[in-house]
Design an enzyme around this catalytic site. Structure first.
Site, mmCIF file in Angstrom:
data_model
loop_
_atom_site.group_PDB
_atom_site.id
_atom_site.type_symbol
_atom_site.label_atom_id
_atom_site.label_comp_id
_atom_site.label_asym_id
_atom_site.label_seq_id
_atom_site.Cartn_x
_atom_site.Cartn_y
_atom_site.Cartn_z
ATOM 1 N N LYS A 1 -5.563 0.816 6.072
ATOM 2 C CA LYS A 1 -6.034 2.216 6.037
ATOM 3 C C LYS A 1 -7.549 2.322 6.028
ATOM 4 O O LYS A 1 -8.120 3.232 6.623
ATOM 5 C CB LYS A 1 -5.433 2.953 4.833
ATOM 6 N N GLU B 1 2.415 2.698 10.144
ATOM 7 C CA GLU B 1 3.257 3.394 9.159
ATOM 8 C C GLU B 1 2.950 2.956 7.719
ATOM 9 O O GLU B 1 2.924 3.775 6.788
ATOM 10 C CB GLU B 1 4.740 3.118 9.466
ATOM 11 N N VAL C 1 -0.022 4.372 4.979
ATOM 12 C CA VAL C 1 0.043 5.538 4.082
ATOM 13 C C VAL C 1 1.393 5.564 3.362
ATOM 14 O O VAL C 1 2.447 5.543 4.004
ATOM 15 C CB VAL C 1 -0.101 6.872 4.864
ATOM 16 N N ILE D 1 7.409 5.038 2.402
ATOM 17 C CA ILE D 1 7.820 6.388 2.865
ATOM 18 C C ILE D 1 7.435 6.551 4.341
ATOM 19 O O ILE D 1 6.271 6.368 4.695
ATOM 20 C CB ILE D 1 7.100 7.499 2.052
ATOM 21 N N GLY E 1 0.918 -6.428 -8.936
ATOM 22 C CA GLY E 1 0.575 -6.609 -7.512
ATOM 23 C C GLY E 1 0.432 -5.300 -6.750
ATOM 24 O O GLY E 1 0.511 -5.278 -5.530
ATOM 25 N N GLU F 1 -5.268 -2.909 -4.993
ATOM 26 C CA GLU F 1 -6.022 -3.550 -3.914
ATOM 27 C C GLU F 1 -6.779 -4.737 -4.511
ATOM 28 O O GLU F 1 -6.961 -4.810 -5.724
ATOM 29 C CB GLU F 1 -7.044 -2.559 -3.343
ATOM 30 N N LYS G 1 -6.138 7.411 2.902
ATOM 31 C CA LYS G 1 -4.788 7.818 3.315
ATOM 32 C C LYS G 1 -4.735 9.296 3.712
ATOM 33 O O LYS G 1 -4.114 9.646 4.719
ATOM 34 C CB LYS G 1 -3.792 7.505 2.186
ATOM 35 N N GLY H 1 3.714 -2.161 -3.106
ATOM 36 C CA GLY H 1 4.642 -3.251 -3.424
ATOM 37 C C GLY H 1 5.131 -3.928 -2.162
ATOM 38 O O GLY H 1 5.057 -3.367 -1.064
HETATM 39 N N1 HSE Z 1 -3.225 -0.230 -3.688
HETATM 40 C C1 HSE Z 1 -2.393 0.667 -2.965
HETATM 41 C C2 HSE Z 1 -1.717 1.618 -3.932
HETATM 42 C C3 HSE Z 1 -1.376 -0.127 -2.183
HETATM 43 O O1 HSE Z 1 -1.756 1.360 -5.141
HETATM 44 O O2 HSE Z 1 -1.159 2.613 -3.525
HETATM 45 C C4 HSE Z 1 -0.679 0.647 -1.143
HETATM 46 O O3 HSE Z 1 -1.542 1.190 -0.206
#
Ligand code: HSE
Length: 432
Positions: A106, A130, A133, A137, A188, A191, A206, A303
């Site tokens: 992104k 896809e 974002v 979903i 996990g 980022e 996003k 995830g």
């Molecule tokens: N670090 C991002 C979040 C991962 O927590 O939403 C998914 O883009």
């Protein structure tokens, strides 16, 4: 034409290994659905030693991205290394070499949107995103395809799983921001640089992509009002709850005629709103189409497997397009030059939740409300909490609709008074 499509994967980390696991374990299942064999031809990562959740032949592995980019048998390059460089160069070289691209990047798509999408169009090679974002979903496909007949009016999204997890954990365990963030990192979700999550930048990337899809407008992060959750305390979460609100990091894009307003910030939303029930690592998106009315999307926004699910969906779609000889590159995303982005100025207005930490003496409330009054800020409600803190008591106010700039000035003046013991917290409110 061979009934096989070859994939080159660049980035074999958490998400990449999830993609490989799905493509290996569901190979027959996906072939049955598409009629095509999806074959992982090569995998590139700078670390080839760490153990992964899936075993692959060592002949598949390489440390050089060029081994994938220059392999003429590879049809689709899946870029999962994140960050702007060298991901940008990898994607551009791949497109030039005639490959289709799938990415979850992104940051790159947002910062380099014009050049990357233009190159994809010129070269006639799709770039699908896809997973960029809202993790699992299918919001990109929904806007591009399922809702194609709609003109969009607004988007309200909880788009960062890490921040939402942190806020939820702080509410549930009454723990600090730092403790909650550590938990999110362990799981996990965050980022590599977690400040992107908690400072709102990831959500801004996003919502920027969603603006491109829904409104045909490329919006840069620098033009978005962005505030993170790092100054939210469990106190604020608790007091908001007592007042019937939840605090969420919301990404908001609202269109009024040709004006587009885009912002990301912690927001008090009424507890009864669907978005308020989106907790933990889940994402939620409330989207208004002129034909459909409001739609609500809910699911895991981060995830390994939710994100890998979206990446595999892009691979499968491209596979089908390649076999059908189709090029569909964002054909339905038409840049709308008439849309004007509202500047981020102090003209912004909303109701505000404001928490002062002041000493508990007669006349204090009058002093604070006096300064607010001087700046034209009208108070809708005030609560002074019991004295539990050594030096100061929390005074929580909800304002009537107020302009942000004068409120900031008033707070600055109040924070300079000796009766105020901590920096005041002000959080925007939104009636969704
Ligand atoms: N670090 C991002 C979040 C991962 O927590 O939403 C998914 O883009």
């Amino acid at each position: 034409m061979s009934n096989k499509v070859n994939i080159g994967l660049i980035g074999f980390g958490t998400i990449g290994s999830g993609v490989v696991k799905i493509l290996h374990s569901r190979k027959a299942f996906l072939k049955k659905k598409t009629g095509v064999e999806i074959n992982i031809k090569r995998i590139c990562d700078k670390d080839l030693k760490s153990r992964r959740i899936v075993k692959v032949r060592s002949s598949l592995l390489t440390k050089k991205a060029d081994d994938i980019i220059n392999d003429s048998s590879i049809d689709i390059v899946v870029e999962l290394i994140g960050g702007v460089h060298p991901a940008k160069e990898i994607i551009e070289k791949s497109l030039r070499k005639g490959k289709y691209v799938v990415t979850a990047n992104k940051a790159l798509l947002c910062e380099e949107a014009e050049s990357i999408f233009a190159m994809s169009k010129t070269l006639g090679k799709d770039i699908y995103f896809e997973a960029a974002v809202a993790g699992g979903i299918p919001i990109v496909k929904s806007i591009k395809e399922g809702l194609i007949a709609n003109k969009f009016l607004g988007i309200y999204g909880i788009l960062n799983g890490t921040s939402n997890y942190v806020l939820s954990l702080m509410a549930e365990k009454d723990c600090s921001f730092t403790q909650a963030l550590e938990e999110a990192k362990k799981k996990g979700y965050a980022e590599k640089n977690a400040s992107l999550d908690v400072e709102g930048i990831d959500s801004a990337h996003k919502i920027s992509l969603l603006c491109y899809l829904a409104f045909g407008k490329i919006v840069k992060v620098k033009d978005i009002l962005v505030e993170g959750i790092n100054r939210i305390s469990s106190l604020d979460i608790r007091y908001a709850k007592e007042l019937g609100f939840k605090i969420k990091l919301l990404a908001i894009a609202k269109k009024d005629k040709d004006k587009l307003e885009v912002r990301v910030h912690p927001t008090l939303i009424p507890e009864g709103n669907l978005l308020a029930s989106v907790d933990g690592v889940y994402n939620g998106i409330c989207l208004s189409g002129d034909l459909t009315g409001r739609l609500f999307f809910y699911g895991k926004g981060a995830g390994r497997f939710p994100t890998a699910s979206s990446i595999v969906s892009d691979i499968v779609e491209l596979t089908k397009n390649i076999k059908a000889g189709l090029f569909k590159s964002d054909i339905n995303i038409i840049e709308d030059k008439s849309v004007k982005l509202l500047e981020k100025t102090g003209e912004f207005q909303s109701r505000f939740y404001v928490r002062f930490m002041a000493i508990d003496k007669p006349g204090i409330l009058a002093k604070i409300s006096g300064v607010l009054g001087d700046f034209g800020i009208s108070i809708a409600s005030v609560t002074q909490k019991e004295r539990k803190f050594a030096k100061a008591v929390p005074i929580v106010m909800i304002t009537h609709i107020a302009k942000e700039e004068p409120l900031k000035k008033a707070i600055k003046q109040i924070d300079n008074l000796s009766i105020v013991k901590e920096q005041t917290v002000a959080i925007k409110m939104e009636d969704i």
